[in-house]
Write an enzyme that holds these catalytic residues in place. Structure first.
Site, PDB file in Angstrom:
ATOM      1  N   CYS A  94       0.823  -1.214   0.000  1.00 60.68           N
ATOM      2  CA  CYS A  94       0.000   0.000   0.000  1.00 60.68           C
ATOM      3  C   CYS A  94       0.861   1.270   0.000  1.00 60.68           C
ATOM      4  O   CYS A  94       1.428   1.625  -1.023  1.00 60.68           O
ATOM      5  CB  CYS A  94      -0.996  -0.023   1.157  1.00 60.68           C
ATOM      6  SG  CYS A  94      -2.288   1.241   1.007  1.00 60.68           S
ATOM      7  N   HIS A 180      -3.839  -4.875   0.638  1.00 61.62           N
ATOM      8  CA  HIS A 180      -3.395  -5.182   2.008  1.00 61.62           C
ATOM      9  C   HIS A 180      -3.529  -6.677   2.290  1.00 61.62           C
ATOM     10  O   HIS A 180      -4.467  -7.105   2.975  1.00 61.62           O
ATOM     11  CB  HIS A 180      -4.242  -4.411   3.016  1.00 61.62           C
ATOM     12  CG  HIS A 180      -3.850  -2.997   3.200  1.00 61.62           C
ATOM     13  ND1 HIS A 180      -2.783  -2.594   3.975  1.00 61.62           N
ATOM     14  CD2 HIS A 180      -4.381  -1.865   2.699  1.00 61.62           C
ATOM     15  CE1 HIS A 180      -2.677  -1.286   3.956  1.00 61.62           C
ATOM     16  NE2 HIS A 180      -3.631  -0.811   3.176  1.00 61.62           N
ATOM     17  N   GLU A 182      -1.936  -8.348   4.344  1.00 57.65           N
ATOM     18  CA  GLU A 182      -1.659  -8.617   5.762  1.00 57.65           C
ATOM     19  C   GLU A 182      -2.870  -8.391   6.662  1.00 57.65           C
ATOM     20  O   GLU A 182      -2.863  -8.788   7.834  1.00 57.65           O
ATOM     21  CB  GLU A 182      -0.486  -7.759   6.245  1.00 57.65           C
ATOM     22  CG  GLU A 182      -0.812  -6.323   6.625  1.00 57.65           C
ATOM     23  CD  GLU A 182      -1.073  -5.403   5.437  1.00 57.65           C
ATOM     24  OE1 GLU A 182      -1.236  -4.192   5.667  1.00 57.65           O
ATOM     25  OE2 GLU A 182      -1.132  -5.878   4.287  1.00 57.65           O
TER      26      GLU A 182
END
Length: 230
Positions: A94, A180, A182
């Site tokens: 990001c 994203h 994660e």
């Protein structure tokens, strides 16, 4: 392998409220069989790594915009350029995706609209480390800025209609993704709720409705692990 996680969030923003992204990245790398020693650097607080001490560098997300040119961002740009010149691996998520693109000669702009929730992204170029391969991946997005122009050496790997430079690489050294991988569904729900009153209800409603399917988190971390290993 020694990995430096560069955490670009100022303490007053989120750092004391949620588990920080480098911790999530560390846990997921371990879950998907990367043998490494990691260290987190709070770069907004003036804590920076020595390039010589690490094999790879990961830059995670931030609520800041990559074009703000705050003092720590200017220092981060310089560090990215030095890491790139050293030949060591760079991985951007990001904000990290945007800062790496900008530091290496690309551009980042306000996209004028949010890309929020779970969205498909089409992989247009297959690399050897993309194993197992999937042409259409579903990933979480939380951004209103985007890379508008890639560095000359960069190659677009994946995109969708709202994010033309959704994933890119530079040779075998740099891998960046706007999404994203994660983050969890619960985190996305928290973010969407926090934007109540700031974004159009239609945008928020579509983002909530998108969370009915699981993200391809495992796939993306397998790719990142293989990228770092090769």
């Amino acid at each position: 392998m020694k990995i430096a996680f560069l955490h670009p969030i100022e303490f007053e923003e989120l750092i004391d409220k949620v588990e920080i992204d480098p911790i999530k990245m560390t846990e997921l790398f371990g879950e998907y069989d990367l043998e490494f020693e990691g260290q987190t650097f709070e770069i907004t607080q003036g804590v920076w790594p020595s390039i010589d001490e690490f094999d790879a560098f990961v830059i995670t997300g931030s609520p800041n915009s990559a074009y703000q040119e705050l003092p720590w961002m200017l220092q981060l740009e310089k560090l990215i350029q030095e890491i790139y010149a050293s030949g060591k691996k760079l991985l951007g998520i990001c904000f990290g995706h945007q800062m790496i693109a900008k530091a290496l000669g690309g551009e980042v702009k306000d996209a004028k609209e949010w890309l929020l929730g779970l969205h498909d992204i089409k992989v247009s170029v297959q690399k050897p480390w993309m194993q197992p391969f999937k042409e259409d991946a579903s990933l979480y997005f939380i951004n209103h800025d985007q890379v508008s122009q890639l560095p000359d050496e960069a190659e677009v790997l994946a995109h969708n209609a709202s994010c033309p430079q959704g994933m890119f690489c530079v040779g075998k050294q740099v891998f960046c993704v706007q999404a994203h991988p994660e983050q969890s569904e619960d985190f996305l729900k928290v973010v969407i709720d926090s934007l109540e009153g700031h974004l159009d209800e239609g945008v928020l409603g579509e983002a909530r409705a998108s969370l009915t399917h699981p993200a391809d988190q495992a796939l993306m971390f397998k790719w990142m692990v293989k990228f770092l290993q090769n």
